[in-house]
Design a protein around this motif. Structure first.
Motif, PDB file in Angstrom:
ATOM      1  N   LEU B 198       0.928  -1.244   0.110  1.00  0.00           N
ATOM      2  CA  LEU B 198      -0.184  -0.094   0.120  1.00  0.00           C
ATOM      3  C   LEU B 198       0.695   1.198  -0.026  1.00  0.00           C
ATOM      4  O   LEU B 198       0.581   2.298  -0.816  1.00  0.00           O
ATOM      5  CB  LEU B 198      -0.921   0.195   1.358  1.00  0.00           C
ATOM      6  N   VAL B 199       1.935   1.251   0.636  1.00  0.00           N
ATOM      7  CA  VAL B 199       2.910   2.498   1.015  1.00  0.00           C
ATOM      8  C   VAL B 199       3.674   2.591  -0.524  1.00  0.00           C
ATOM      9  O   VAL B 199       3.761   3.743  -1.002  1.00  0.00           O
ATOM     10  CB  VAL B 199       3.924   2.290   1.789  1.00  0.00           C
ATOM     11  N   ASN B 200       4.179   1.539  -1.017  1.00  0.00           N
ATOM     12  CA  ASN B 200       4.653   1.523  -2.211  1.00  0.00           C
ATOM     13  C   ASN B 200       3.785   1.949  -3.602  1.00  0.00           C
ATOM     14  O   ASN B 200       4.238   2.865  -4.455  1.00  0.00           O
ATOM     15  CB  ASN B 200       5.387   0.267  -2.683  1.00  0.00           C
ATOM     16  N   ALA B 201       2.643   1.713  -3.355  1.00  0.00           N
ATOM     17  CA  ALA B 201       1.619   2.073  -4.337  1.00  0.00           C
ATOM     18  C   ALA B 201       1.412   3.821  -4.253  1.00  0.00           C
ATOM     19  O   ALA B 201       1.314   4.321  -5.127  1.00  0.00           O
ATOM     20  CB  ALA B 201       0.228   1.389  -4.299  1.00  0.00           C
ATOM     21  N   LEU B 202       1.399   4.163  -3.073  1.00  0.00           N
ATOM     22  CA  LEU B 202       1.372   5.477  -2.839  1.00  0.00           C
ATOM     23  C   LEU B 202       2.516   6.426  -3.235  1.00  0.00           C
ATOM     24  O   LEU B 202       2.336   7.539  -3.916  1.00  0.00           O
ATOM     25  CB  LEU B 202       0.928   6.003  -1.155  1.00  0.00           C
ATOM     26  N   GLU B 204       4.187   5.326  -5.800  1.00  0.00           N
ATOM     27  CA  GLU B 204       4.134   5.404  -7.079  1.00  0.00           C
ATOM     28  C   GLU B 204       2.943   6.445  -7.640  1.00  0.00           C
ATOM     29  O   GLU B 204       3.250   7.222  -8.532  1.00  0.00           O
ATOM     30  CB  GLU B 204       3.614   4.038  -7.674  1.00  0.00           C
TER      31      GLU B 204
END
Lengths: 292, 292
Positions: B198-202, B204
Motif C-alpha cells: 500500500l505504501v509503495n503504491a502511494l 508510485e
C-alpha cells in the motif's frame, strides 16, 4: 460565532451528527435542524445536538425552505436521490454544502439538477470518521485538527466553507473534484478495500482450517493485524456507496496496488533477497515520512 | 522467581531487549548476558537490562558454555548462521529457545545441527513487536498480555518455556511448526506485505502526480491510512528475513488474498452493488468478532 441562522443537516450519522454536535458546541447557528432515520433523530435530540428533527419529505421540504445553510451529510447515492427535493425548496440566498467522500459524481449531479443555481453549492469532505456507524459514532471534537477538503465552489463560498470548518477546529485545503477523487481513491478508498480483502482472506483461511482453528483466532492476532484491519469493521453500505461512486479512480488505484503486490510476490517466489529488501526498504522509508 | 542461573540472550533488539528488561524486572535469572551489535549492547547496559555483554565470537563461545538458558532473539537467517557455534558450546543441561517468527525452517536446521540434542531446544514466538527497531523499541512490559506460541519441544521443555513466558506476563499456546507458519503467514506476514505494498503504491501515485502533490501528502492522510500502514515502517531486513523464511506459507496466503481482491475488483468493475455489499458485509461482520 454565529455563521448562519438556520442550519439544516441531512443525515445524522458519524459526520452529520458530529457537525450538529460541534455546531452546537461552538454556537455556529441560531438553530440546528436534523433530518435522519428515527433512531439517529432520537439520539441526536437526547444529546441536544439538534433543536428539532424531521423525518418525512413534507417536513423536510419545510425545513429546507427555512434554512440558510444546508449540509448534505448522506451517502453519495442518497444525496443524489435527494437533490431534486433540495433543489425545489432551497432558498436563493441559502448555501448548500455536502460532506461526501467522493466529489466528481456529486458535482455532475449538482450541475444537472441546480443548473445556474449550482453556484449556491460548495463541496466539502472532512477526512474524519469512525468504525462505528450512525449517531453513536458522532463526536463534537471529530473535526479537531482534521483536514477538510473544499471544492468545487465559487471563491466567496469556498471562503464561507473555510470559516465554517475552521470554526469546528478543522484545517481546510481546496482542490478540484478530479484531484480529490484520485487522491482519496489512493489514500482512503483503496486501503479500506484492502482491509476488507485481508479480513475476507482470513475468513477463507479459517474455513479451510476448521471450526477449532477459527474459534482460536481472536486470541492469536497481534496488534499489527488488528490495527491494519480496523477499518474493515466500517459500514458495508457506506463503503459500497463510496467504492461505486468513485469507481474509475478506485480501479486505477487498485491497478497501482496490484502492480506493487506483483513485484513483492515475484521477489518472494524467486527468493530474491536483494529485490525484496529494496522494495521493503523504500516502503519503510516512505512510510516514516508520512507520520505527522 | 529465579528460573535459571545464567541467561544468555543472543540479539538485543525489540524482542531480545524486552526479554532482557523483563527478565531483570521479574528477577528471572541470577545473571543476564547479552550478545548483540555494539549499539544495542551499550543501550542495554545503560538500561541495566543486562549484567554483561559480549560481541566477539570468542566471548560468545565462553558465554554459551557458562549459560543454562540460551535465547536466540535474532532474525531467522542469523539464527541459522549461529547454530553451529551454539551447538558446539551449548552445555548438555542447558535449554535452547528461539523467538523467531517462523518455526519450520528453524526446527529443520536445529535437527540438522543438534541431532539428538535437539531435545534441548524449544521453539517460542512472542506475538509482539514494535515499528521501532533495535533496543530502542524494547520494553519490559512488551509481553504483558501478549500471546507466545510454543513448540516444537518435549513436554518438560514446553512446560519450562510456558513458565518462562508466563513469568514475563504472557499467555502461551502450543502448536506445531506447520500450523504456526500457516497461521502467522495469514495473520501477520501477509498483512505486513500488504502494508508495504500500500505504501509503495502511494509512492508510485505520488511519483505520477509530481513533487507538489507528494509534499502535500502527509497533511492529507486520515487515521485509516496511517493505522492500516503503520506496520510498513517496520524493519525491511527483519521482514525480508521473515518473508523468505516462511516463503511457501506466505505465497499460499498471498494467493488467498489475491482471490479476495479479485472478487472485490470484479464487483466494482461491474458496478455490482449486491455482490460488493455482500463482500464488504461479511468482512465487516467477521472483523467485529476478532476484536478482543
Amino acid at each position: 460565532m454565529t455563521l448562519c441562522n438556520r442550519l439544516l443537516i441531512l443525515g445524522l450519522g458519524v459526520i452529520g451528527g458530529s457537525v450538529a454536535l460541534a455546531a452546537k458546541h461552538y454556537a455556529l447557528a441560531r438553530e440546528v435542524t436534523g433530518f435522519a432515520q428515527a433512531e439517529d433523530c432520537q439520539a441526536a435530540l437526547r444529546s441536544q445536538a439538534v433543536d428539532r428533527v424531521c423525518s418525512s419529505d413534507a417536513e423536510l421540504a419545510v425545513a429546507i425552505e427555512a434554512a440558510d445553510f444546508v449540509v448534505l451529510a448522506l451517502p453519495v447515492k442518497i444525496v443524489i436521490e435527494r437533490l431534486p427535493l433540495v433543489a425545489k425548496h432551497l432558498q436563493s440566498n441559502a448555501i448548500l454544502m455536502d460532506a461526501c467522500s467522493v466529489k466528481s459524481v456529486v458535482w455532475e449531479k449538482i450541475q444537472a439538477t441546480l443548473g445556474e443555481r449550482s453556484q449556491q453549492y460548495v463541496g466539502a469532505h472532512p477526512i474524519a470518521g469512525s468504525h462505528l456507524s450512525g449517531f453513536s459514532g458522532a463526536r463534537a471534537d471529530l473535526f479537531q485538527g482534521a483536514l477538510v477538503t473544499l471544492g468545487p465552489g465559487t471563491p466567496p463560498l469556498l471562503k464561507r466553507a473555510e470559516i465554517f470548518w475552521e470554526s469546528l477546529g478543522a484545517r481546510t485545503s481546496a482542490m478540484s473534484p478530479q484531484d480529490h477523487d484520485a487522491l482519496y481513491a489512493q489514500v482512503s478508498h483503496l486501503p479500506h478495500l484492502v482491509a476488507f480483502g485481508l479480513v475476507n482472506a482470513l475468513a477463507e483461511y479459517a474455513k479451510q482450517h476448521g471450526a477449532a482453528a477459527a474459534q482460536a483466532l481472536p486470541g492469536q492476532l497481534g496488534k499489527g493485524f488488528l490495527d491494519s484491519t480496523r477499518i474493515a469493521a466500517s459500514s458495508p453500505d457506506l463503503w459500497t456507496d463510496i467504492s461505486l461512486s468513485n469507481r474509475s479512480a478506485l480501479l486505477a488505484s487498485l491497478d497501482i496496488f496490484e502492480q506493487q503486490i506483483t513485484l513483492l510476490k515475484a521477489a518472494i517466489t524467486n527468493s530474491d533477497e536483494v529485490s525484496l529488501k529494496a522494495l521493503l526498504h523504500s516502503a519503510s522509508e516512505f512510510r516514516r515520512t508520512l507520520e505527522r
